[in-house]
Motif scaffolding. Structure first.
Motif: not given
Length: 150
Positions: A87-92
């Protein structure tokens, strides 16, 4: 001179007060019942939202959408469907769903479904949703099957 008095008919103050009191009691019970119904409906709706999000992420992994695994990251105020192994916060590509702030979450914080197989990798076991007198446990086994109890 003859004076005639008609018998005046109407309601006395006591009769009106008793009638208004009965209406007030009925209204109070109706309000309490509707509030309980609303809390119950709100909780079931939140549980169904979480299960639906988990099923969608698993389905995307099984369908091999974008040829990558999919998962769900659970935060106190949102659920995020993400692509990839982490999980990568801010990934579009993240799909964000708002959580009901009146429902407490504990347990599972993230689940990752393998592409094509749908097998699950879960952090911290089951997800527990709690709203006062209502509680539901959502669990996912290693094969990705999603179960819940009320």
């Amino acid at each position: 001179m003859i004076v005639s008095h008609r018998n005046q008919q109407g309601f006395t103050l006591v009769e009106i007060s008793i009638t208004l009191g009965i209406f007030a009691i009925i209204a109070t019970f109706s309000l309490l019942a509707s509030m309980d119904f609303w809390r119950s409906y709100s909780f079931r709706s939140e549980r169904n939202l979480v299960v639906g999000i988990l099923q969608k992420a698993r389905s995307q992994s099984l369908s091999n959408i974008n040829q990558i695994a999919h998962g769900v990251h659970i935060e106190p105020y949102q659920y995020v469907i993400f692509e990839g192994g982490v999980y990568t916060p801010g990934d579009p590509n993240n799909e964000i769903h708002q959580a009901n702030p009146s429902v407490n979450h504990s347990g599972m914080t993230e689940v990752l479904f393998d592409q094509l197989s749908g097998n699950a990798h879960v952090t911290l076991g089951a997800l527990i949703l709690d709203q006062g007198s209502s509680q539901s446990i959502i669990s996912i086994n290693d094969e990705g099957q999603i179960d819940w109890t009320n």
